[in-house]
Write a protein that holds these residues in place. Structure first.
Motif, PDB file in Angstrom:
ATOM      1  N   GLU A   1      -0.912  11.438  -6.183  1.00  0.00           N
ATOM      2  CA  GLU A   1      -1.030  12.649  -5.353  1.00  0.00           C
ATOM      3  C   GLU A   1      -2.433  12.785  -4.759  1.00  0.00           C
ATOM      4  N   SER A   2      -3.447  12.478  -5.542  1.00  0.00           N
ATOM      5  CA  SER A   2      -4.821  12.621  -5.050  1.00  0.00           C
ATOM      6  C   SER A   2      -5.084  11.664  -3.889  1.00  0.00           C
ATOM      7  N   ASP A   3      -4.471  10.481  -3.923  1.00  0.00           N
ATOM      8  CA  ASP A   3      -4.636   9.536  -2.811  1.00  0.00           C
ATOM      9  C   ASP A   3      -4.011  10.076  -1.535  1.00  0.00           C
ATOM     10  N   MET A   4      -2.913  10.780  -1.686  1.00  0.00           N
ATOM     11  CA  MET A   4      -2.248  11.344  -0.515  1.00  0.00           C
ATOM     12  C   MET A   4      -3.082  12.448   0.115  1.00  0.00           C
TER      13      MET A   4
ATOM     14  N   HIS B   1       0.872  -1.178   0.000  1.00  0.00           N
ATOM     15  CA  HIS B   1       0.000   0.000   0.000  1.00  0.00           C
ATOM     16  C   HIS B   1       0.903   1.219   0.000  1.00  0.00           C
ATOM     17  N   ALA B   2       1.288   1.637  -1.220  1.00  0.00           N
ATOM     18  CA  ALA B   2       2.384   2.596  -1.342  1.00  0.00           C
ATOM     19  C   ALA B   2       2.420   3.175  -2.746  1.00  0.00           C
ATOM     20  N   PRO B   3       3.153   4.259  -2.942  1.00  0.00           N
ATOM     21  CA  PRO B   3       3.471   4.700  -4.300  1.00  0.00           C
ATOM     22  C   PRO B   3       4.308   3.641  -5.000  1.00  0.00           C
ATOM     23  N   ILE B   4       4.332   3.675  -6.301  1.00  0.00           N
ATOM     24  CA  ILE B   4       4.989   2.624  -7.072  1.00  0.00           C
ATOM     25  C   ILE B   4       6.491   2.595  -6.835  1.00  0.00           C
TER      26      ILE B   4
ATOM     27  N   ALA C   1       1.794   5.788   6.036  1.00  0.00           N
ATOM     28  CA  ALA C   1       1.881   6.075   7.471  1.00  0.00           C
ATOM     29  C   ALA C   1       1.713   7.565   7.739  1.00  0.00           C
ATOM     30  N   ILE C   2       2.265   8.396   6.862  1.00  0.00           N
ATOM     31  CA  ILE C   2       2.185   9.847   7.039  1.00  0.00           C
ATOM     32  C   ILE C   2       0.740  10.325   6.972  1.00  0.00           C
ATOM     33  N   ILE C   3      -0.046   9.746   6.048  1.00  0.00           N
ATOM     34  CA  ILE C   3      -1.434  10.206   5.926  1.00  0.00           C
ATOM     35  C   ILE C   3      -2.377   9.430   6.839  1.00  0.00           C
ATOM     36  N   GLY C   4      -1.833   8.463   7.611  1.00  0.00           N
ATOM     37  CA  GLY C   4      -2.635   7.783   8.627  1.00  0.00           C
ATOM     38  C   GLY C   4      -3.598   6.748   8.088  1.00  0.00           C
ATOM     39  N   GLU C   5      -3.207   6.009   7.037  1.00  0.00           N
ATOM     40  CA  GLU C   5      -4.064   4.946   6.515  1.00  0.00           C
ATOM     41  C   GLU C   5      -4.279   3.854   7.577  1.00  0.00           C
TER      42      GLU C   5
END
Length: 534
Positions: free
Chosen positions: A134-137, A95-98, A170-174
């Protein structure tokens, strides 16, 4: 003894907090043993705290050299990728950027090489990425993760799905725990969250613990039926040298985690015991299985050299009730192997070596070199654990090394910092070869005129035959020293003369301002860089 490993929690306490792991230290190995205070720390872990021990003494916190820069490293997320991603019939969703999937090509190569060594059919890694944008972040990506779980289940029909956290998520608190619970109920298979964001720990070895925690927590059978001939071996991608070692004891090997299937992992709780070739790698899983499922871990030196292998086999024999058979096997192996080891010792007279690997594995490799009569004046260890999770009386691998084979004068703890190599090699007799576990550093040694063995097969030095395997490989490497000497004449290191001439590889840790004082950096504007680019 109360449980130390909490399987109710999905997250793992990192090694710095749990074990006191450090990544910067320089001195004699014997000094590090004294500072580590393994016995006192193990008493604390077993709930035997005594007045004045690990409560008020300064040795509770092992002093660490903190560098102002970090040239290169790995992270816990990458370790989860190469551990969980290697399970043959399960899926890992990153669950991450590529960009977090950039390691997959060489991890896939290691995976297939490992499958070949274990006589398993080749296949590709089964790792998916949610490919966050970016939109997911900004708006969150839980729905994207749910859909990925459904798509993966429909395409692959895995026996389990693992979800790994990354720095970005983790930064965006998923909340991957909640999504995993939802998907497990919907899909009817284990869905395992792994909290392995890169900044969780300063050393990548925490990633091994995270991977093993997820397996023990949700994959291992909760109501096991004991298999008295099954022995767990926590390992990496190495060749199956353990089966012939343990067959005389009537034992089958159950390898974990790399190249294992879901069912092989699930039966770990049914084994008669758990052992490993490296306490750094295996102590967390062995401790968890012992505490929660009553599977004893082997409390013995690691299986390297004559003494270590003897004691390792004897410890297993005591657990499985095969003491007499094991003593006969040990005597027969000594008689078979010793003549060839003595021949190698003659050939290695006057030869010196250098080790650059992870901590407990390095202790095993130095043991093998010492058995072969090779001098080891120095080493670089990628991190140091003052105590292991099991805190076993006979698992103090560094003390075992020094007590049996003598001190290591320049024992450096540093995580893959290539800029220190020139300085470290300046203060010791130039070694005839270097054994390196992380292959990316091998060219750095080669540029300095030193032949390097990139130990891709971790099991080569294991056991009695491991001394012979290692010695014969080293003979081939030393015979090709001329190539490295020619390379040294034609390749320059990318560091200033000021730095190369420093005798202290930890100068920037001891004097963080030295770089600014001696080599001031000219302040330049964006315009300056644009002009240079033009």
């Amino acid at each position: 003894m109360a449980n130390k490993i909490n399987l109710e929690m999905s997250a793992v306490e990192n090694r710095e907090m749990r074990l006191g792991t450090i990544v910067g230290w320089d001195g004699k190995a014997s000094d590090l043993i004294e500072e580590s205070k393994y016995l006192e720390r193990s008493q604390k872990k077993h709930g035997q705290r005594q007045p004045g021990i690990c409560g008020t003494k300064s040795y509770c916190k092992l002093c660490e050299l903190n560098s102002p820069l970090n040239q290169q490293t790995m992270c816990a997320n990458a370790i989860v990728e190469c551990q969980i991603g290697n399970i043959t019939d399960c899926i890992l969703i990153q669950h991450a950027p590529i960009g977090c999937s950039a390691d997959q090509p060489w991890f896939n190569l290691a995976f297939n090489m490992g499958l070949g060594r274990r006589n398993k059919p080749p296949q590709n890694l089964k790792i998916y990425s949610t490919n966050l944008l970016e939109s997911d972040m900004v708006f969150g990506a839980s729905d994207r993760l749910r859909q990925t779980c459904r798509d993966v289940f429909e395409r692959e029909h895995p026996k389990a799905i693992f979800i790994s956290m990354a720095c970005a998520t983790a930064i965006i608190g998923e909340d991957i725990d909640s999504v995993a619970d939802e998907m497990e109920a919907e899909l009817g298979i284990p869905v395992v969250p792994l909290h392995c964001e890169g900044f969780r720990s300063k050393h990548w070895s925490t990633g091994f613990d995270i991977s093993q925690h997820g397996v023990v927590r949700q994959i291992v059978k909760k109501n096991p039926k004991k298999q008295n001939d099954l022995l767990n071996i926590v390992a990496l991608w190495g060749t199956d040298y353990f089966t012939p070692m343990l067959k005389p004891l009537g034992l089958r090997v159950n390898y974990m985690i790399d190249m294992a299937s879901f069912d092989e992992l699930a039966q770990a709780s049914e084994a008669v015991a758990t052992a490993t070739f490296c306490n750094t790698l295996g102590s967390y899983m062995a401790t968890a299985l012992e505490e929660h499922f009553g599977v004893p871990q082997v409390d013995a030196p690691q299986p390297y050299g004559f003494k270590g292998t003897d004691e390792w086999l004897r410890a297993i024999a005591k657990i499985v009730g095969k003491v007499e058979e094991t003593e006969a096997y040990i005597q027969a192996e000594h008689a078979r192997v010793l003549p060839r080891v003595q021949e190698l010792r003659e050939k290695f007279k006057g030869i010196s070596g250098f080790i650059m690997t992870g901590s407990a594995y390095a202790h095993g490799l130095i043991t093998v070199l010492k058995e072969l009569g090779i001098d080891v004046d120095g080493s670089i260890i990628f991190h140091h654990d003052p105590v292991y999770d099991g805190a076993g009386e006979h698992q103090n691998t560094l003390k075992e090394l020094v007590d049996t084979y003598g001190d290591v004068k320049y024992y450096t703890v540093s995580k893959t910092e290539a800029y220190q190599l020139t300085n470290i090699f300046r203060r010791i007799k130039k070694p005839d070869f270097v054994i390196i576990r992380h292959q990316g550093l091998a060219p750095e040694a080669a540029k300095l005129g030193i032949p390097a063995l990139a130990m891709g097969d971790e099991h080569i030095p294991v056991g009695y035959d491991g001394m012979i395997r290692t010695g014969e490989i080293l003979l081939d490497i030393i015979a090709r020293k001329k190539f490295n000497l020619v390379l040294q004449r034609h390749v320059s290191v990318p560091y200033t003369d000021w730095w190369v001439n420093q005798e202290d590889p930890f100068l920037l840790s001891h004097s963080p301002d030295a770089l600014d004082e001696v080599v001031p950096v000219k302040e330049r504007s964006i315009y300056d860089f644009e002009q240079e680019g033009a």
